[in-house]
Design an enzyme around this catalytic site. Structure first.
Site, PDB file in Angstrom:
ATOM      1  N   LYS A  15      27.156  36.243  31.941  1.00  0.00           N
ATOM      2  CA  LYS A  15      25.842  36.029  32.570  1.00  0.00           C
ATOM      3  C   LYS A  15      25.294  37.312  33.180  1.00  0.00           C
ATOM      4  O   LYS A  15      24.136  37.652  32.991  1.00  0.00           O
ATOM      5  CB  LYS A  15      25.925  34.993  33.703  1.00  0.00           C
ATOM      6  CG  LYS A  15      26.324  33.606  33.300  1.00  0.00           C
ATOM      7  CD  LYS A  15      26.215  32.649  34.488  1.00  0.00           C
ATOM      8  CE  LYS A  15      27.097  33.025  35.672  1.00  0.00           C
ATOM      9  NZ  LYS A  15      28.535  32.758  35.456  1.00  0.00           N
ATOM     10  N   ARG A  90      24.305  26.741  41.168  1.00  0.00           N
ATOM     11  CA  ARG A  90      25.696  26.478  40.809  1.00  0.00           C
ATOM     12  C   ARG A  90      26.099  25.059  41.160  1.00  0.00           C
ATOM     13  O   ARG A  90      27.242  24.681  40.896  1.00  0.00           O
ATOM     14  CB  ARG A  90      26.574  27.444  41.594  1.00  0.00           C
ATOM     15  CG  ARG A  90      27.410  28.397  40.791  1.00  0.00           C
ATOM     16  CD  ARG A  90      28.246  29.171  41.782  1.00  0.00           C
ATOM     17  NE  ARG A  90      29.227  30.025  41.188  1.00  0.00           N
ATOM     18  CZ  ARG A  90      28.990  31.261  40.756  1.00  0.00           C
ATOM     19  NH1 ARG A  90      27.786  31.758  40.812  1.00  0.00           N
ATOM     20  NH2 ARG A  90      29.967  31.974  40.272  1.00  0.00           N
ATOM     21  N   ARG A 127      39.196  42.046  33.055  1.00  0.00           N
ATOM     22  CA  ARG A 127      37.993  42.875  33.217  1.00  0.00           C
ATOM     23  C   ARG A 127      38.075  43.772  34.453  1.00  0.00           C
ATOM     24  O   ARG A 127      38.795  43.491  35.407  1.00  0.00           O
ATOM     25  CB  ARG A 127      36.731  42.012  33.273  1.00  0.00           C
ATOM     26  CG  ARG A 127      36.473  41.394  34.628  1.00  0.00           C
ATOM     27  CD  ARG A 127      35.110  40.731  34.677  1.00  0.00           C
ATOM     28  NE  ARG A 127      35.019  39.882  35.861  1.00  0.00           N
ATOM     29  CZ  ARG A 127      33.974  39.108  36.125  1.00  0.00           C
ATOM     30  NH1 ARG A 127      32.960  39.050  35.291  1.00  0.00           N
ATOM     31  NH2 ARG A 127      33.959  38.389  37.222  1.00  0.00           N
ATOM     32  N   ARG A 160      38.159  43.007  40.265  1.00  0.00           N
ATOM     33  CA  ARG A 160      37.443  42.310  41.333  1.00  0.00           C
ATOM     34  C   ARG A 160      38.439  41.462  42.109  1.00  0.00           C
ATOM     35  O   ARG A 160      39.371  40.911  41.536  1.00  0.00           O
ATOM     36  CB  ARG A 160      36.365  41.413  40.713  1.00  0.00           C
ATOM     37  CG  ARG A 160      35.031  41.527  41.400  1.00  0.00           C
ATOM     38  CD  ARG A 160      33.979  40.769  40.651  1.00  0.00           C
ATOM     39  NE  ARG A 160      34.062  39.336  40.850  1.00  0.00           N
ATOM     40  CZ  ARG A 160      33.187  38.478  40.345  1.00  0.00           C
ATOM     41  NH1 ARG A 160      32.200  38.910  39.612  1.00  0.00           N
ATOM     42  NH2 ARG A 160      33.309  37.194  40.575  1.00  0.00           N
ATOM     43  N   ARG A 171      38.374  29.239  40.134  1.00  0.00           N
ATOM     44  CA  ARG A 171      36.938  29.373  39.858  1.00  0.00           C
ATOM     45  C   ARG A 171      36.529  28.544  38.651  1.00  0.00           C
ATOM     46  O   ARG A 171      35.450  27.954  38.629  1.00  0.00           O
ATOM     47  CB  ARG A 171      36.575  30.850  39.645  1.00  0.00           C
ATOM     48  CG  ARG A 171      36.482  31.605  40.972  1.00  0.00           C
ATOM     49  CD  ARG A 171      36.649  33.094  40.789  1.00  0.00           C
ATOM     50  NE  ARG A 171      35.630  33.689  39.958  1.00  0.00           N
ATOM     51  CZ  ARG A 171      35.804  34.794  39.224  1.00  0.00           C
ATOM     52  NH1 ARG A 171      36.975  35.401  39.226  1.00  0.00           N
ATOM     53  NH2 ARG A 171      34.822  35.272  38.523  1.00  0.00           N
TER      54      ARG A 171
END
Ligand code: ADP
Ligand code: ZN
Length: 228
Positions: A15, A90, A127, A160, A171
């Site tokens: 996104k 969300r 990532r 992160r 999540r």
């Protein structure tokens, strides 16, 4: 006609990357609630202090807080020509609040990026992002590993805080429970489009752009039809 876009999809769907490309291509601001919250945590504001622990657990910050952030942001002049929201709404209450904020404005275009669970876990746990500007590493740079440098600003590339395996699973669970229902909430609207996010980023960009262009042509057709 303003280009009012929202980007839906699970964490790791891409996104943020796609929203950034749209914003640059169309000259509209990208509004990412995740970026706003991370910035607040980084600078240690009152908001940041309230959000930090919640984000580190992979849970959602309260609707009240994020709705307040977005309402204020969509009040600014730079969204007159449009905007792209990334990471909001969300939850169904957030989506309802957004509908209320949008009353009297051009319609929302809802873009969903669809990606399977196992692909998401792999993407998120491998990532890297830039510690200074938040930019995601390009796939080819991620291989260089932590400690490499950001292409945009030279900052250090790091994992992160919420991309470790345990939090990633939390999540994704949060997404299934709270956010996936938005596909149902928006799915029947004529301005809803979903694309397959398990493709090369450029392919996803092309499909999203085609979807938005087709919707634009449709609404122009409808407008001239109304005049005739
Ligand atoms: P993701 O990669 O999971 O899509 P984001 O950068 O969008 O991550 O968001 C990171 C975290 O910030 C979320 O896990 C959540 O704790 C918080 N957050 C961001 N946007 C919202 C929102 N609209 N409502 C509640 N919490 C949010
Ligand atoms: Zn950077």
């Amino acid at each position: 006609m303003a280009l009012n876009l929202i980007m839906l999809g699970p964490p790791g769907a891409g996104k943020g990357t796609q929203a950034e490309r749209f914003a640059a291509a169309k000259g509209i601001p990208k509004i990412s609630t995740g970026d706003i919250l991370r910035e607040a945590v980084h600078t240690g504001t009152e908001l940041g202090r309230r959000a930090k622990a919640i984000m580190e657990r992979g849970e959602l910050v309260s609707d009240e807080i994020v709705i307040g952030i977005v309402r204020e942001r969509l009040d600014r002049d730079d969204v007159k020509a449009g905007f792209i929201l990334d990471g909001f709404p969300r939850t169904v209450p957030q989506a309802k609040a957004l509908d209320a904020i949008m009353a009297g404005r051009d319609p929302l275009i809802v873009l969903n990026i669809d990606v399977a669970h196992d692909v998401l876990v792999r993407r998120l746990t491998t990532r890297l992002i830039c510690q200074d500007c938040g930019t995601n590493a390009l796939v080819e740079d991620a291989a260089a590993g932590a400690g490499s440098r950001c292409r945009k600003c030279g900052g250090p590339m790091v994992q992160r805080a919420d991309d470790n395996a345990a939090v990633v699973l939390e999540r994704l669970k949060t997404y299934q429970r709270d956010t996936k229902p938005l596909v149902e909430f928006y799915g029947a609207r004529p301005t809803y489009r979903s694309v397959n996010g398990a493709q090369a980023p450029d392919t996803v960009t092309a499909e999203l752009e085609a979807a938005v262009a087709a919707l634009g042509a449709m609404s122009k057709g409808a407008a001239s039809g109304a005049r005739a």
